[in-house]
Scaffold this motif. Structure first.
Motif, PDB file in Angstrom:
ATOM      1  N   GLU A 239       0.808  -1.218   0.000  1.00 23.86           N
ATOM      2  CA  GLU A 239       0.000   0.000   0.000  1.00 23.86           C
ATOM      3  C   GLU A 239       0.843   1.270   0.000  1.00 23.86           C
ATOM      4  N   LYS A 240       1.987   1.254   0.685  1.00 23.36           N
ATOM      5  CA  LYS A 240       2.758   2.496   0.822  1.00 23.36           C
ATOM      6  C   LYS A 240       3.377   2.955  -0.491  1.00 23.36           C
ATOM      7  N   TYR A 241       3.394   2.074  -1.498  1.00 24.60           N
ATOM      8  CA  TYR A 241       3.942   2.458  -2.797  1.00 24.60           C
ATOM      9  C   TYR A 241       2.856   2.674  -3.849  1.00 24.60           C
ATOM     10  N   ARG A 242       1.598   2.641  -3.415  1.00 25.47           N
ATOM     11  CA  ARG A 242       0.504   2.925  -4.334  1.00 25.47           C
ATOM     12  C   ARG A 242       0.367   4.430  -4.537  1.00 25.47           C
ATOM     13  N   HIS A 243      -0.155   4.799  -5.677  1.00 24.46           N
ATOM     14  CA  HIS A 243      -0.503   6.193  -5.927  1.00 24.46           C
ATOM     15  C   HIS A 243      -1.506   6.629  -4.853  1.00 24.46           C
ATOM     16  N   PRO A 244      -1.365   7.833  -4.301  1.00 26.49           N
ATOM     17  CA  PRO A 244      -2.255   8.243  -3.197  1.00 26.49           C
ATOM     18  C   PRO A 244      -3.732   8.294  -3.567  1.00 26.49           C
ATOM     19  N   GLU A 245      -4.044   8.439  -4.860  1.00 29.38           N
ATOM     20  CA  GLU A 245      -5.447   8.509  -5.274  1.00 29.38           C
ATOM     21  C   GLU A 245      -5.909   7.277  -6.043  1.00 29.38           C
TER      22      GLU A 245
ATOM     23  N   ILE B 264      -2.220   1.978  -9.353  1.00 34.07           N
ATOM     24  CA  ILE B 264      -0.935   2.463  -9.849  1.00 34.07           C
ATOM     25  C   ILE B 264       0.141   2.299  -8.792  1.00 34.07           C
ATOM     26  N   MET B 265       1.201   1.602  -9.151  1.00 31.20           N
ATOM     27  CA  MET B 265       2.389   1.531  -8.312  1.00 31.20           C
ATOM     28  C   MET B 265       3.362   2.606  -8.779  1.00 31.20           C
ATOM     29  N   ILE B 266       3.909   3.357  -7.841  1.00 32.12           N
ATOM     30  CA  ILE B 266       4.856   4.410  -8.181  1.00 32.12           C
ATOM     31  C   ILE B 266       6.272   3.868  -8.030  1.00 32.12           C
ATOM     32  N   SER B 267       6.985   3.815  -9.133  1.00 38.39           N
ATOM     33  CA  SER B 267       8.404   3.464  -9.113  1.00 38.39           C
ATOM     34  C   SER B 267       9.187   4.762  -9.199  1.00 38.39           C
ATOM     35  N   SER B 268       9.860   5.144  -8.113  1.00 40.25           N
ATOM     36  CA  SER B 268      10.483   6.465  -8.071  1.00 40.25           C
ATOM     37  C   SER B 268      11.616   6.513  -7.047  1.00 40.25           C
ATOM     38  N   ASN B 269      12.615   7.318  -7.364  1.00 37.92           N
ATOM     39  CA  ASN B 269      13.675   7.587  -6.387  1.00 37.92           C
ATOM     40  C   ASN B 269      13.525   8.977  -5.784  1.00 37.92           C
ATOM     41  N   GLU B 270      12.396   9.636  -6.044  1.00 41.33           N
ATOM     42  CA  GLU B 270      12.182  10.998  -5.553  1.00 41.33           C
ATOM     43  C   GLU B 270      11.739  11.000  -4.086  1.00 41.33           C
ATOM     44  N   ILE B 271      12.147  12.049  -3.384  1.00 39.71           N
ATOM     45  CA  ILE B 271      11.793  12.245  -1.982  1.00 39.71           C
ATOM     46  C   ILE B 271      10.974  13.526  -1.861  1.00 39.71           C
ATOM     47  N   ARG B 272       9.828  13.441  -1.192  1.00 37.31           N
ATOM     48  CA  ARG B 272       9.002  14.619  -0.938  1.00 37.31           C
ATOM     49  C   ARG B 272       8.608  14.640   0.534  1.00 37.31           C
ATOM     50  N   ASP B 273       8.762  15.791   1.156  1.00 37.00           N
ATOM     51  CA  ASP B 273       8.468  15.927   2.590  1.00 37.00           C
ATOM     52  C   ASP B 273       9.232  14.885   3.392  1.00 37.00           C
TER      53      ASP B 273
ATOM     54  N   ILE C  30       8.432   8.808  -2.412  1.00 32.65           N
ATOM     55  CA  ILE C  30       7.077   8.767  -2.975  1.00 32.65           C
ATOM     56  C   ILE C  30       6.786   7.421  -3.637  1.00 32.65           C
ATOM     57  N   GLY C  31       7.813   6.592  -3.767  1.00 38.50           N
ATOM     58  CA  GLY C  31       7.622   5.285  -4.386  1.00 38.50           C
ATOM     59  C   GLY C  31       8.770   4.360  -4.045  1.00 38.50           C
ATOM     60  N   VAL C  32       8.796   3.216  -4.690  1.00 36.74           N
ATOM     61  CA  VAL C  32       9.874   2.259  -4.474  1.00 36.74           C
ATOM     62  C   VAL C  32      10.991   2.587  -5.454  1.00 36.74           C
TER      63      VAL C  32
END
Length: 280
Positions: free
Chosen positions: A69-75, A79-88, A92-94
């Motif tokens: 669940e923690k890697y799902r799109h918030p809405e 959608i699984m988010i594959s990302s190396n980006e960091i927010r707050d 935001i993804g795996v």
């Protein structure tokens, strides 16, 4: 819309097409036929909202919510988010997923037949995805090995690639392995299958998701796995997809080997992934 062959062994590219074009039956049917015959379809620069991506996926089958669940799109749970980006201060993804040669989810009894990726924020200099055709791999097997694998099954497992999570802290190696066998039991699949759309036989199994071939001894398994790795990774039979913004890439999971490459340090990359169960 223009349809062109990407390589002689895998892939079709659709160009001069928009999301609205895919709402026309004949355009979407061309996408499906290209996917069935060429294993992999690339649509360059297709602007999609997450909602539109799900709608497009739904026309292929049933989008499946990502297991973590923690890697799902918030809405959109599909959608699984594959990302190396960091927010707050949170990912935001795996960040690292699929960075080894595999066919999707062969370690479960009934894997979803399609995978769809949309490039949301993609660099052109790294983070490529490599693809190979499992039918092409089978064709290049030496005749001796074709005879050896004929009619055989193989045991698939996720144990080589299972990630250690917080709940595993404190377990011994033996306890962890025992837990894997309970939570992720090995599954048995035919080693050679026939594609229902092309009629071509293909090899079903990648060494990173294989435990063993039933009936092979340890030396035979080692030799076979080494051969498969060599054939799959042959540069003359690998398509390197160099991402450009908003690329949509869809593939047949059973017949498409693939591998994600590393993203260079300091560069961000985000891709939206949907796993699609059969709607047929």
């Amino acid at each position: 819309m223009k349809v062109s062959e990407i390589t002689p062994f895998i892939g079709a590219e659709l160009s001069d097409v928009t999301y609205e074009d895919f709402e026309r039956r004949e355009v979407f049917d061309q996408l499906v036929e290209s996917l069935r015959q060429r294993e992999l379809v690339v649509v360059r620069g297709l602007e999609l909202t997450p909602h539109q991506q799900i709608k497009l996926a739904t026309r292929l089958g049933k989008p499946v919510p990502f297991v973590l669940e923690k890697y799902r799109h918030p809405e959109f749970e599909e959608i699984m988010i594959s990302s190396n980006e960091i927010r707050d201060n949170k990912p935001i993804g795996v960040a690292r997923v699929g960075n080894f040669w595999h066919q999707d989810s062969t370690f479960v009894a009934n894997p979803a037949p399609y995978t769809m990726l949309h490039g949301v924020n993609v660099p052109s200099t790294s983070g490529h995805t490599l693809y190979a055709n499992a039918a092409d791999v089978y064709e290049r097997l030496p005749e001796e090995w074709k005879r050896k694998v004929a009619g055989r099954t193989a045991l698939a497992t996720v144990s080589k690639r299972l990630r250690i999570r917080s709940e595993h802290i404190g377990l011994s190696v033996a306890e962890f392995r025992a837990l894997i066998d309970i939570e992720h039991p090995k599954v048995e699949h035919p080693l050679v299958r026939e594609d229902p759309h092309t009629g071509r036989p293909y090899l079903y199994g990648a060494p990173e998701y294989l435990d063993s071939v039933v009936g092979f001894d340890a030396n035979e398994n080692e030799a076979f796995f080494a051969l498969v790795d060599e054939l799959v990774q042959d540069p003359d039979h690998v398509y390197t997809h160099r991402w450009t913004p908003n690329d949509l890439v869809i593939w047949k999971t059973a017949t498409t080997y693939h591998c994600a490459t590393e993203v260079e340090p300091g560069v961000s990359r985000t891709v939206h992934r949907i796993s699609i169960e059969s709607g047929e």
